[in-house]
Write an enzyme that holds these catalytic residues in place. Structure first.
Site, PDB file in Angstrom:
ATOM      1  N   HIS A 304       0.816  51.518  37.988  1.00 40.91           N
ATOM      2  CA  HIS A 304       2.161  51.906  37.563  1.00 40.91           C
ATOM      3  C   HIS A 304       2.265  53.433  37.563  1.00 40.91           C
ATOM      4  O   HIS A 304       1.324  54.118  37.170  1.00 40.91           O
ATOM      5  CB  HIS A 304       2.423  51.377  36.144  1.00 40.91           C
ATOM      6  CG  HIS A 304       3.703  51.859  35.535  1.00 40.91           C
ATOM      7  ND1 HIS A 304       3.741  52.787  34.507  1.00 40.91           N
ATOM      8  CD2 HIS A 304       4.994  51.552  35.805  1.00 40.91           C
ATOM      9  CE1 HIS A 304       5.003  53.006  34.165  1.00 40.91           C
ATOM     10  NE2 HIS A 304       5.780  52.283  34.933  1.00 40.91           N
ATOM     11  N   ASN A 305       3.403  53.964  38.011  1.00 40.67           N
ATOM     12  CA  ASN A 305       3.586  55.422  38.081  1.00 40.67           C
ATOM     13  C   ASN A 305       2.335  56.094  38.649  1.00 40.67           C
ATOM     14  O   ASN A 305       1.760  57.009  38.047  1.00 40.67           O
ATOM     15  CB  ASN A 305       3.910  55.997  36.690  1.00 40.67           C
ATOM     16  CG  ASN A 305       5.318  55.657  36.237  1.00 40.67           C
ATOM     17  OD1 ASN A 305       6.092  55.048  36.979  1.00 40.67           O
ATOM     18  ND2 ASN A 305       5.666  56.040  35.025  1.00 40.67           N
ATOM     19  N   GLU A 334       2.884  52.780  43.247  1.00 39.61           N
ATOM     20  CA  GLU A 334       4.305  52.995  42.977  1.00 39.61           C
ATOM     21  C   GLU A 334       4.732  54.410  43.335  1.00 39.61           C
ATOM     22  O   GLU A 334       3.986  55.366  43.118  1.00 39.61           O
ATOM     23  CB  GLU A 334       4.592  52.729  41.492  1.00 39.61           C
ATOM     24  CG  GLU A 334       6.065  52.797  41.157  1.00 39.61           C
ATOM     25  CD  GLU A 334       6.358  52.566  39.686  1.00 39.61           C
ATOM     26  OE1 GLU A 334       7.540  52.375  39.355  1.00 39.61           O
ATOM     27  OE2 GLU A 334       5.412  52.576  38.870  1.00 39.61           O
ATOM     28  N   ASP A 336       8.236  56.845  42.688  1.00 41.66           N
ATOM     29  CA  ASP A 336       9.528  57.026  42.011  1.00 41.66           C
ATOM     30  C   ASP A 336      10.264  58.128  42.764  1.00 41.66           C
ATOM     31  O   ASP A 336       9.946  59.302  42.597  1.00 41.66           O
ATOM     32  CB  ASP A 336       9.259  57.493  40.576  1.00 41.66           C
ATOM     33  CG  ASP A 336       9.887  56.585  39.552  1.00 41.66           C
ATOM     34  OD1 ASP A 336      10.944  56.041  39.848  1.00 41.66           O
ATOM     35  OD2 ASP A 336       9.305  56.438  38.462  1.00 41.66           O
ATOM     36  N   HIS A 349       8.514  61.481  37.589  1.00 33.55           N
ATOM     37  CA  HIS A 349       9.077  60.575  36.598  1.00 33.55           C
ATOM     38  C   HIS A 349      10.432  61.127  36.180  1.00 33.55           C
ATOM     39  O   HIS A 349      10.507  62.124  35.465  1.00 33.55           O
ATOM     40  CB  HIS A 349       8.121  60.459  35.399  1.00 33.55           C
ATOM     41  CG  HIS A 349       8.362  59.236  34.568  1.00 33.55           C
ATOM     42  ND1 HIS A 349       8.560  57.992  35.117  1.00 33.55           N
ATOM     43  CD2 HIS A 349       8.440  59.062  33.224  1.00 33.55           C
ATOM     44  CE1 HIS A 349       8.745  57.108  34.151  1.00 33.55           C
ATOM     45  NE2 HIS A 349       8.685  57.732  32.992  1.00 33.55           N
ATOM     46  N   GLU A 383      10.593  52.797  43.753  1.00 36.51           N
ATOM     47  CA  GLU A 383      11.673  52.975  42.779  1.00 36.51           C
ATOM     48  C   GLU A 383      12.625  53.997  43.395  1.00 36.51           C
ATOM     49  O   GLU A 383      12.341  55.194  43.410  1.00 36.51           O
ATOM     50  CB  GLU A 383      11.106  53.484  41.453  1.00 36.51           C
ATOM     51  CG  GLU A 383      10.348  52.442  40.666  1.00 36.51           C
ATOM     52  CD  GLU A 383      11.251  51.319  40.204  1.00 36.51           C
ATOM     53  OE1 GLU A 383      12.305  51.598  39.620  1.00 36.51           O
ATOM     54  OE2 GLU A 383      10.908  50.157  40.458  1.00 36.51           O
TER      55      GLU A 383
END
Length: 748
Positions: A304-305, A334, A336, A349, A383
């Site tokens: 994640h992230n 991931e 973003d 983020h 994302e």
């Protein structure tokens, strides 16, 4: 000095390293400092200091270095590329989460000497056998204890050494061992005498007792006696006879014993401390599972992230984070994505002060590192917060940089009824994102939808939860259009909103997948979720309130068959230990085949009621914790010695979640003996993970972590076994281990 060390010292590159070099240590564009580096006489320790630091210096072992990168192969060195040419630059990459060491030499020749020299030393360290490693470890202690560097150790130095080694021994016994080792009667031990002293110090009475139980003459195990031990204690059955012969060839140091087809105590101890004698079944370390089943039938190691090295508010975003995750076997990363100022999409983020990196640099990093640890497919979880214009730029980068390794068309041109297998998609990168229409035919030219795949539920992080100074108020969550170019690259991982299990049963396509926050996923846990996950992929992500990049327990989601249980890989601790434990087997491929009752779409399995499962067969696990060996010090103060205890924790279905621990041993981290038995009942063995934790007992405050090892219950070897401990970071800490005796039986 042994022949190999002598050969190494004749090497021209190592001569340069031993003479020493002034290298620039670089931390950023503005932080560049000269340091004097040299290789010490042991051929494994690199020493460095600032010319202004007086007596202060630092050291690290070559065994801590995983690789050497040549040229501008790090973000830091890329940032100073105009100032220093590539042929002067190199990067030392360390195991675990330790940061890189970026260096600049004064000449290309000096850079090459260090690059080639360190690579040779890494190769030497990696190809040492168990005995050579132990010998090196003993030599390292000798060097540390020999304060005046005269090649000898007096009794005062030995007393200090024992404290350094975590041993609290009364002076009389220590002097007795010292005198026995001092054959020259010079009141000082040279290296060979010190090796004898160390052997007496590390004599393993508990191993000797097991050896005596099966040895007819107390001196050696004849072939038949070793077979008996393997059959009766190690539960090896029919393969005992052949395996006994193989073990003698592999581990017996005495040629005389080998010719007799026998094993000495030294050989027996070497076998028990080896991979063959470890708690982990050696055959499960390799790729051995069926990799031809649909993707939804596997647990998939997921991050994640991935771009973050630290927390979610002000943490550093880095390409190194992707490299570290991929090296650990991660198969779902991931990104973003947000609009960049100059038309280039950036990754960070959103709405926070985390630093930014270019999307195209991440894709280049993926291309280089995606398949170094595992050949099986990587899922790029997107994302997408970008405008249509910058989405087109993203699509162009994906196509141009990844080329054929980007899976952008159906494998066989047919609309799938089930997802393809990891085997069919070897060496491919799949994009997980929103898609206009489906694979059956396109509908609208543009899809208007929420840009983010992660839901806004009660736990999601919103603007009001963040400190005012960490907000960029110009960036708002909005509805956005999706570009056709980016949409067309999504094939088998189309992101969709979850509308309930009933809707999914009648409407969902196999290539559609949903993301769930940890809290929502836990609320959905049950038989319906297990059935859903036989056909659909589910991605679980941490609560938005985890701004410190902490993790949730992934076991609860594996219990219902969720495949992509995404964790913050940058955060060490229990949750990442479980993740590393689950994905340690099957060749560290990042894919683990789910149990058969989680692959049947008609399954009635419920983790809350495992006894209702038709193949329910609970097992009894009994672990005799016998002893520990050379546990690392927690507190580096000279007089400090640990008080170790062992805790065994079981993670699995709710009925299996339990822990038991031994008493603590006062002041002995070197060779503590517990001889305590811990008993467990395992209701769903196929899902259980067993974690061995060693802690330093503290009655006044929280115990300190010493080491751990986690593995699937189904990978446990029974009998007398060693557990080789790992640091909090997940890296090996040889020769620290536990010695246990394990039995597994059916519950009657």
């Amino acid at each position: 000095m042994d022949r190999q060390s002598s050969r190494l010292k004749d090497d021209p590159n190592l001569k340069v390293m031993m003479t020493g070099s002034t290298l620039r240590k670089v931390k950023s564009r503005s932080w560049k400092r000269q340091r004097h580096f040299r290789l010490l006489e042991d051929g494994l320790t690199i020493w460095y200091k600032s010319r202004w630091a007086g007596k202060g210096h630092s050291t690290f072992s070559v065994s801590e270095v995983e690789a050497v990168r040549e040229g501008h192969q790090s973000e830091v060195l890329l940032s100073i590329a105009e100032e220093f040419p590539a042929n002067l630059c190199f990067t030392l990459v360390f195991h675990g989460r330790q940061g890189n060491l970026d260096l600049v030499a004064e000449s290309p020749e000096e850079a090459q000497a260090w690059i080639q020299g360190v690579r040779k030393l890494i190769h030497k360290a990696e190809t040492m056998d168990k005995k050579e490693r132990l010998d090196q470890w003993v030599r390292d202690w000798f060097q540390k204890a020999d304060k005046n560097k005269d090649g000898k150790m007096n009794f005062k130095e030995v007393r200090k050494l024992l404290k350094m080694m975590n041993v609290d021994m009364d002076e009389e016994h220590a002097l007795h061992l010292f005198t026995m080792a001092d054959k020259s009667e010079s009141s000082a031990l040279e290296i060979e005498a010190f090796v004898n002293f160390y052997k007496m110090l590390t004599q393993r009475d508990e191993v000797w007792k097991v050896f005596q139980d099966y040895s007819g003459d107390g001196e050696k195990l004849m072939l038949e006696e070793l077979e008996n031990f393997l059959r009766l204690e190690q539960q090896e059955g029919e393969r005992s006879a052949q395996h006994a012969k193989e073990l003698i060839v592999c581990y017996e140091p005495s040629e005389t014993a080998k010719k007799q087809g026998a094993m000495s105590l030294d050989g027996f101890q070497m076998y028990l401390c080896s991979q063959d004698g470890s708690i982990f079944k050696p055959e499960h370390l390799h790729l051995y599972q069926d990799m031809s089943q649909p993707l939804s039938h596997y647990f998939i190691s997921s991050s994640h992230n991935t771009y973050l090295m630290e927390d979610q508010l002000r943490g550093h975003s880095s390409l190194e984070a992707y490299i570290l995750a991929l090296k650990r076997g991660c198969r779902c990363v991931e990104v973003d994505c947000w609009d960049g100022n100059d038309g280039e999409p950036v990754v960070y983020h959103g709405h926070t002060l985390t630093s930014k990196i270019l999307f195209k640099d991440i894709i280049s990093t993926l291309k280089e590192y995606a398949f170094k640890t595992s050949d099986f497919p990587v899922i790029l979880s997107l994302e997408n917060h970008c405008s249509v214009e910058q989405q087109k730029v993203m699509a162009r980068h994906l196509r141009q940089i990844l080329g054929d390794i980007l899976l952008s068309t159906l494998l066989d041109g047919q609309i799938p009824q089930e997802l393809p297998s990891p085997q069919e998609m070897k060496g491919k990168i799949l994009l997980k994102a929103k898609k206009i229409g489906g694979l059956e035919g396109c509908l609208d030219e543009n899809l208007t939808d929420e840009v983010s795949d992660e839901e806004d539920d009660a736990e999601s992080l919103s603007a009001k939860d963040l400190p005012a100074e960490s907000l960029n108020l110009s960036e708002k969550k909005s509805k956005s259009k999706l570009s056709r170019e980016l949409s067309d690259l999504v094939v088998y991982c189309k992101s969709v909103h979850f509308h309930g299990f009933e809707y999914a049963r009648s409407h969902s396509k196999c290539y559609e997948m949903s993301s769930f926050s940890e809290s929502k996923a836990k609320r959905l846990a049950g038989t319906d979720f297990v059935q859903y996950n036989t056909k659909q992929l589910s991605r679980i992500y941490p609560s938005g309130l985890r701004t410190d990049s902490s993790n949730y327990n992934p076991q609860e989601l594996w219990n219902v068959g969720c495949q992509i249980v995404a964790l913050n890989f940058q955060t060490a601790g229990l949750e990442m230990d479980l993740n590393d434990g689950l994905f340690r087997w099957n060749g560290c491929s990042g894919y683990i085949l789910k149990p058969d009752f989680m692959r049947d779409s008609n399954t009635l399995f419920s983790p809350e009621r495992p006894e209702e499962h038709q193949d329910y067969r609970p097992l009894r696990l009994s672990i005799q914790v016998i002893s520990g060996q050379q546990l690392p010090k927690v507190n580096q103060k000279e007089g400090s010695i640990v008080d170790p205890l062992v805790r065994v924790e079981v993670y699995g279905v709710p009925q299996d979640q339990t822990k038991e621990e031994t008493n603590y041993i006062n002041n002995n981290g070197f060779n503590p003996v517990w001889n305590e038995t811990l008993n467990f009942v395992i209701h769903t063995p196929e899902l259980a993970l067993v974690r061995f934790v060693v802690e330093d007992y503290d009655k006044a405050s929280r115990n300190d972590f010493i080491g751990q090892f986690t593995l699937p219950f189904t990978c446990i070897q029974t009998g007398y076994r060693h557990i080789h401990l790992l640091s909090k970071d997940g890296t090996a800490i040889p020769p620290s281990s536990l010695f246990v005796n394990i039995s597994i039986s059916e519950l009657t």
